[in-house]
Motif scaffolding. Structure first.
Motif, mmCIF file in Angstrom:
data_model
loop_
_atom_site.group_PDB
_atom_site.id
_atom_site.type_symbol
_atom_site.label_atom_id
_atom_site.label_comp_id
_atom_site.label_asym_id
_atom_site.label_seq_id
_atom_site.Cartn_x
_atom_site.Cartn_y
_atom_site.Cartn_z
ATOM 1 N N ARG A 65 0.845 -1.186 0.000
ATOM 2 C CA ARG A 65 0.000 0.000 0.000
ATOM 3 C C ARG A 65 0.879 1.234 0.000
ATOM 4 O O ARG A 65 1.885 1.285 0.719
ATOM 5 C CB ARG A 65 -0.906 -0.001 1.223
ATOM 6 C CG ARG A 65 -1.925 1.120 1.162
ATOM 7 C CD ARG A 65 -3.019 0.921 2.148
ATOM 8 N NE ARG A 65 -2.502 1.064 3.509
ATOM 9 C CZ ARG A 65 -3.279 1.117 4.578
ATOM 10 N NH1 ARG A 65 -4.559 0.984 4.450
ATOM 11 N NH2 ARG A 65 -2.760 1.255 5.769
ATOM 12 N N TYR A 66 0.495 2.207 -0.785
ATOM 13 C CA TYR A 66 1.230 3.465 -0.858
ATOM 14 C C TYR A 66 1.384 4.030 0.554
ATOM 15 O O TYR A 66 0.415 4.151 1.294
ATOM 16 C CB TYR A 66 0.458 4.454 -1.740
ATOM 17 C CG TYR A 66 1.174 5.759 -1.976
ATOM 18 C CD1 TYR A 66 2.168 5.863 -2.940
ATOM 19 C CD2 TYR A 66 0.864 6.888 -1.222
ATOM 20 C CE1 TYR A 66 2.823 7.054 -3.164
ATOM 21 C CE2 TYR A 66 1.520 8.087 -1.436
ATOM 22 C CZ TYR A 66 2.510 8.153 -2.407
ATOM 23 O OH TYR A 66 3.164 9.339 -2.620
ATOM 24 N N GLY A 67 2.638 4.325 0.921
ATOM 25 C CA GLY A 67 2.899 4.878 2.249
ATOM 26 C C GLY A 67 3.324 3.842 3.272
ATOM 27 O O GLY A 67 3.855 4.191 4.321
ATOM 28 N N ASP A 68 3.095 2.568 2.944
ATOM 29 C CA ASP A 68 3.503 1.500 3.864
ATOM 30 C C ASP A 68 4.977 1.164 3.658
ATOM 31 O O ASP A 68 5.541 1.430 2.602
ATOM 32 C CB ASP A 68 2.660 0.245 3.624
ATOM 33 C CG ASP A 68 1.322 0.311 4.348
ATOM 34 O OD1 ASP A 68 1.053 1.346 4.997
ATOM 35 O OD2 ASP A 68 0.564 -0.668 4.248
ATOM 36 N N PRO A 69 5.597 0.532 4.663
ATOM 37 C CA PRO A 69 6.980 0.095 4.474
ATOM 38 C C PRO A 69 7.042 -1.116 3.554
ATOM 39 O O PRO A 69 6.042 -1.808 3.371
ATOM 40 C CB PRO A 69 7.447 -0.258 5.886
ATOM 41 C CG PRO A 69 6.213 -0.536 6.650
ATOM 42 C CD PRO A 69 5.108 0.268 6.025
ATOM 43 N N ALA A 70 8.203 -1.345 2.990
ATOM 44 C CA ALA A 70 8.395 -2.521 2.143
ATOM 45 C C ALA A 70 9.834 -2.973 2.280
ATOM 46 O O ALA A 70 10.741 -2.153 2.484
ATOM 47 C CB ALA A 70 8.101 -2.180 0.691
ATOM 48 N N ALA A 129 14.693 2.797 -7.328
ATOM 49 C CA ALA A 129 14.437 4.248 -7.376
ATOM 50 C C ALA A 129 14.666 4.846 -5.993
ATOM 51 O O ALA A 129 15.110 5.979 -5.859
ATOM 52 C CB ALA A 129 13.003 4.509 -7.836
ATOM 53 N N VAL A 130 14.381 4.075 -4.972
ATOM 54 C CA VAL A 130 14.619 4.502 -3.596
ATOM 55 C C VAL A 130 15.279 3.331 -2.867
ATOM 56 O O VAL A 130 14.838 2.196 -2.998
ATOM 57 C CB VAL A 130 13.298 4.876 -2.880
ATOM 58 C CG1 VAL A 130 13.574 5.387 -1.470
ATOM 59 C CG2 VAL A 130 12.511 5.907 -3.673
ATOM 60 N N GLY A 131 16.312 3.623 -2.135
ATOM 61 C CA GLY A 131 16.957 2.587 -1.313
ATOM 62 C C GLY A 131 17.992 1.757 -2.047
ATOM 63 O O GLY A 131 18.307 0.650 -1.603
ATOM 64 N N ALA A 132 18.526 2.279 -3.149
ATOM 65 C CA ALA A 132 19.559 1.545 -3.879
ATOM 66 C C ALA A 132 20.794 1.394 -2.995
ATOM 67 O O ALA A 132 21.124 2.280 -2.207
ATOM 68 C CB ALA A 132 19.911 2.286 -5.157
ATOM 69 N N VAL A 149 12.401 0.179 2.468
ATOM 70 C CA VAL A 149 12.044 1.595 2.620
ATOM 71 C C VAL A 149 10.988 1.667 3.720
ATOM 72 O O VAL A 149 10.173 0.748 3.873
ATOM 73 C CB VAL A 149 11.490 2.231 1.309
ATOM 74 C CG1 VAL A 149 12.592 2.414 0.288
ATOM 75 C CG2 VAL A 149 10.348 1.417 0.741
ATOM 76 N N THR A 150 11.013 2.733 4.493
ATOM 77 C CA THR A 150 10.041 2.846 5.586
ATOM 78 C C THR A 150 8.672 3.262 5.069
ATOM 79 O O THR A 150 7.659 3.019 5.698
ATOM 80 C CB THR A 150 10.508 3.878 6.630
ATOM 81 O OG1 THR A 150 10.826 5.087 5.942
ATOM 82 C CG2 THR A 150 11.738 3.388 7.386
ATOM 83 N N SER A 151 8.678 3.874 3.859
ATOM 84 C CA SER A 151 7.404 4.287 3.286
ATOM 85 C C SER A 151 7.519 4.274 1.765
ATOM 86 O O SER A 151 8.369 4.944 1.199
ATOM 87 C CB SER A 151 7.072 5.700 3.777
ATOM 88 O OG SER A 151 6.086 6.270 2.946
ATOM 89 N N VAL A 152 6.676 3.481 1.146
ATOM 90 C CA VAL A 152 6.652 3.463 -0.322
ATOM 91 C C VAL A 152 5.868 4.702 -0.760
ATOM 92 O O VAL A 152 4.645 4.724 -0.691
ATOM 93 C CB VAL A 152 5.996 2.173 -0.855
ATOM 94 C CG1 VAL A 152 5.802 2.249 -2.362
ATOM 95 C CG2 VAL A 152 6.839 0.964 -0.501
ATOM 96 N N SER A 153 6.624 5.739 -1.117
ATOM 97 C CA SER A 153 5.930 6.971 -1.497
ATOM 98 C C SER A 153 6.511 7.566 -2.777
ATOM 99 O O SER A 153 6.358 8.738 -3.047
ATOM 100 C CB SER A 153 5.975 7.978 -0.343
ATOM 101 O OG SER A 153 7.270 8.032 0.194
#
Ligand code: NAG
Ligand code: NAG
Ligand code: NAG
Ligand code: NAG
Ligand code: NAG
Ligand code: NAG
Ligand code: NAG
Length: 325
Positions: A46-51, A69-72, A85-89
């Motif tokens: 879910r958008y905004g959730d961690p992954a 794109a984030v967390g490379a 990532v703490t938040s998929v945004s």
């Protein structure tokens, strides 16, 4: 002869090095078992959730890393690396992320982790595409509009329509009208009927995704509207048989919007002032024989109820009776 083949044929180059060269040409194709393992193999978040996901390899590698794109990130000389990532945004993460390893044995190997980002709508709004103050008219077609704001992915979106708490079987007739970045409009047609009068209509956005817990539907506001419809008979007297001096009481009750008016007739002649649901004659005689009609009428139409009245001992019968004696 091709100089390269000549070079290979001369067998001065070990096969392992050749494989390594092949791996360089075809980065992941030639990896086979050398491909890193990613757990889980896909993400639905879910958008905004961690992954997060873990990448590992049973082989000794020079480098393990995540392209994202984030967390490379990348790390040398290790066999396991967590991406998170703490938040998929960032929607770019919807393209997924890729784990790669680099080793002498297998060259560069990679495994893609597909990510599906979903977003529950901010707002779902139901409206009637018609001047909302005006009443609907029975038997005419009207369009309902359900507007869904900020929902992703649209491909997994479906709309459910409700009348009160009852789901209407019209979803398959729904059509997606407008799809912009932040809005989706879904429309359906209804044939207005008297059952819709003051009923409460709403729609709900449903995301059909393979989540462990089902995603709750997002329900819209409810709207009520008025429907104009012609009278129908609720209740009416059947044919009546009376004796002279009996009390006659005929009833006819209609239901309509707007409220209907009544007019009683006898033998085709309107009875002045008889505009109630009941027609009462305290004491009948032969002149009251015959066909009574109750006309129920409103702006949308009318309906007529026919009631046959027979008065026993009426003038005709009496006349014949006296003549015979
Ligand atoms: C999302 O990620 C891409 C790629 O890393 C980057 O170019 C972009 O600026 C990011 N967007 C936001 C809103 O952070
Ligand atoms: C709407 O419903 C009424 C009653 O069932 C029917 O007579 C009428 O043909 C319908 N109208 C349309 C356009 O389907
Ligand atoms: C749904 O998810 C479960 C477990 O997460 C998985 O076993 C199943 O194959 C998935 N089904 C589909 C249709 O993707
Ligand atoms: C019609 O009215 C009569 C008399 O008021 C009543 O007894 C009867 O139950 C009514 N029938 C219906 C279907 O409402
Ligand atoms: C009775 O109904 C008739 C026909 O609908 C109408 O012309 C008349 O004015 C009504 N009379 C009263 C007293 O309502
Ligand atoms: C029958 O009754 C009506 C009133 O309802 C009256 O005007 C009429 O004169 C009566 N006729 C006879 C034959 O009694
Ligand atoms: C009964 O007699 C009256 C006059 O007395 C007449 O107007 C009426 O039509 C008669 N009724 C029938 C059913 O013949």
């Amino acid at each position: 002869m091709d100089p390269t083949l000549d070079f290979i044929n001369s067998q001065r180059v070990p096969w392992t090095i050749l494989l390594f060269l092949l791996n360089l040409l075809l980065p992941s194709e030639g990896c086979g078992v050398g491909r890193p393992r990613v757990n889980p193999t896909s993400l639905l978040v879910r958008y905004g959730d961690p992954a997060s996901a873990t990448c590992s390899t049973p082989f000794h590698v020079d480098l393990i890393g995540w392209e994202a794109a984030v967390g490379a990130k990348e790390e040398p000389q290790t066999q396991q690396l967590v991406w998170g990532v703490t938040s998929v945004s960032n929607w770019s993460l919807g393209d997924g992320v890729t784990c790669f390893t680099s080793s002498e044995e297998h060259g560069r190997c990679e495994t893609h982790l597909p990510i599906t980002i979903y977003k529950i709508p901010n707002r779902v709004t139901m409206s009637l595409l018609y001047p909302p103050e005006a009443p609907l008219i029975e038997g005419r077609i009207y369009t309902l509009d359900c507007e869904i704001q900020n929902v992703v992915p649209l491909s997994s979106l479906s709309i459910r329509w409700f009348k009160g708490d009852e789901e209407l079987d019209i979803s398959q007739k729904s059509r997606f009208l407008k799809r912009t970045l932040d809005k989706a409009n879904v429309r359906t047609d209804i044939n207005a009927s008297r059952e819709d009068h003051e009923a409460s209509y709403s729609c709900a956005a449903h995301l059909d995704l393979n989540t462990t817990e089902p995603i709750p539907d997002t329900r819209s506001n409810s709207i009520q509207w008025k429907v104009l419809y012609k009278p129908r008979v609720l209740n009416a007297s059947g044919d009546v048989f009376l004796c002279t001096k009996d009390k006659m009481e005929l009833t006819c009750l209609g239901e309509a919007n707007p409220m209907p008016s009544y007019q009683w007739r006898h033998q085709g002649v309107a009875l002045a002032g008889e505009n109630e649901t009941t027609l009462v004659i305290e004491s009948v005689n032969g002149s009251h024989n015959g066909l009574y009609e109750c006309l129920i009428r409103n702006t949308e139409g009318d309906v007529t109820v026919s009631i046959r009245v027979s008065v026993k001992g009426g003038n005709v019968t009496l006349h014949i009776l006296f003549k015979a004696t």
